[in-house]
Design a protein around this motif. Structure first.
Motif, PDB file in Angstrom:
ATOM      1  N   ASP A  17     -15.915   2.357 -30.693  1.00  0.00           N
ATOM      2  CA  ASP A  17     -16.614   3.429 -29.972  1.00  0.00           C
ATOM      3  C   ASP A  17     -16.423   3.288 -28.461  1.00  0.00           C
ATOM      4  O   ASP A  17     -16.166   4.275 -27.763  1.00  0.00           O
ATOM      5  CB  ASP A  17     -18.110   3.428 -30.309  1.00  0.00           C
ATOM      6  CG  ASP A  17     -18.388   3.828 -31.753  1.00  0.00           C
ATOM      7  OD1 ASP A  17     -17.478   4.379 -32.413  1.00  0.00           O
ATOM      8  OD2 ASP A  17     -19.509   3.569 -32.230  1.00  0.00           O
ATOM      9  N   ILE A  18     -16.528   2.067 -27.954  1.00  0.00           N
ATOM     10  CA  ILE A  18     -16.327   1.814 -26.524  1.00  0.00           C
ATOM     11  C   ILE A  18     -14.904   2.212 -26.112  1.00  0.00           C
ATOM     12  O   ILE A  18     -14.689   2.917 -25.120  1.00  0.00           O
ATOM     13  CB  ILE A  18     -16.582   0.323 -26.184  1.00  0.00           C
ATOM     14  CG1 ILE A  18     -18.059  -0.025 -26.316  1.00  0.00           C
ATOM     15  CG2 ILE A  18     -16.072  -0.019 -24.779  1.00  0.00           C
ATOM     16  CD1 ILE A  18     -18.365  -1.529 -26.270  1.00  0.00           C
ATOM     17  N   ILE A  19     -13.930   1.782 -26.895  1.00  0.00           N
ATOM     18  CA  ILE A  19     -12.524   2.030 -26.578  1.00  0.00           C
ATOM     19  C   ILE A  19     -12.195   3.513 -26.674  1.00  0.00           C
ATOM     20  O   ILE A  19     -11.511   4.064 -25.805  1.00  0.00           O
ATOM     21  CB  ILE A  19     -11.605   1.198 -27.499  1.00  0.00           C
ATOM     22  CG1 ILE A  19     -11.759  -0.287 -27.154  1.00  0.00           C
ATOM     23  CG2 ILE A  19     -10.154   1.635 -27.376  1.00  0.00           C
ATOM     24  CD1 ILE A  19     -11.158  -1.234 -28.166  1.00  0.00           C
ATOM     25  N   THR A  20     -12.701   4.181 -27.704  1.00  0.00           N
ATOM     26  CA  THR A  20     -12.453   5.611 -27.877  1.00  0.00           C
ATOM     27  C   THR A  20     -12.969   6.396 -26.668  1.00  0.00           C
ATOM     28  O   THR A  20     -12.288   7.301 -26.164  1.00  0.00           O
ATOM     29  CB  THR A  20     -13.100   6.117 -29.187  1.00  0.00           C
ATOM     30  OG1 THR A  20     -12.563   5.361 -30.276  1.00  0.00           O
ATOM     31  CG2 THR A  20     -12.833   7.590 -29.406  1.00  0.00           C
ATOM     32  N   GLU A  21     -14.147   6.031 -26.187  1.00  0.00           N
ATOM     33  CA  GLU A  21     -14.707   6.704 -25.004  1.00  0.00           C
ATOM     34  C   GLU A  21     -13.859   6.409 -23.766  1.00  0.00           C
ATOM     35  O   GLU A  21     -13.598   7.297 -22.950  1.00  0.00           O
ATOM     36  CB  GLU A  21     -16.163   6.275 -24.797  1.00  0.00           C
ATOM     37  CG  GLU A  21     -16.822   6.861 -23.562  1.00  0.00           C
ATOM     38  CD  GLU A  21     -16.910   8.386 -23.543  1.00  0.00           C
ATOM     39  OE1 GLU A  21     -17.178   8.938 -22.460  1.00  0.00           O
ATOM     40  OE2 GLU A  21     -16.707   9.035 -24.593  1.00  0.00           O
TER      41      GLU A  21
END
Length: 128
Positions: free
Chosen positions: A19-23
């Motif tokens: 989730d962090i990386i996707t954002e």
């Protein structure tokens, strides 16, 4: 269970990192699009009536600015590639494992640098 006992992050931890990386990818792509847009738009500073001597100076600074924007865009592309590679490591369940020591990279480091493939220990030894 502390990091010394774990050999990989759990699926729920991997989802948090995903989730962090996707954002970060979303934001980075927006920034890259803005940089690309600024490169393709004509320089409209309204200086058409400026004397010729100033025009030469402006041309030089415009060229320098374009080079800087190109460098930023190249860095941004590399950053996005690193983040996308991190997503592959998440899918392979190898994310967060130092490629030199084989130990888990601490969560704090991965939250700050989500595309990291080296622990601080390995990174510092690399400089020596």
């Amino acid at each position: 269970m502390d990091n010394k006992e774990k050999t990989r992050y759990s699926d729920s931890e991997l989802k948090e990192f995903k989730d962090i990386i996707t954002e970060k990818i979303r934001v980075a792509k927006e920034e890259l699009a803005a940089l690309t847009q600024s490169l393709s738009s004509p320089n409209s500073n309204g200086t058409d009536d400026t004397a010729g001597t100033f025009k030469t100076l402006e041309d030089g600074s415009a060229t320098l600015e374009k080079e800087q924007i190109n460098q930023l865009a190249a860095r941004q592309k590399k950053f996005i590639e690193g983040l996308e590679a991190a997503l592959v490591r998440i899918e392979n369940k190898t994310y967060g494992i130092c490629r030199v020591t084989g130990k888990l990279i601490p969560k704090e480091r991965l939250r700050a640098v989500p595309h990291a493939t080296l622990s601080m220990e390995a990174k510092l030894n690399q400089r020596n």
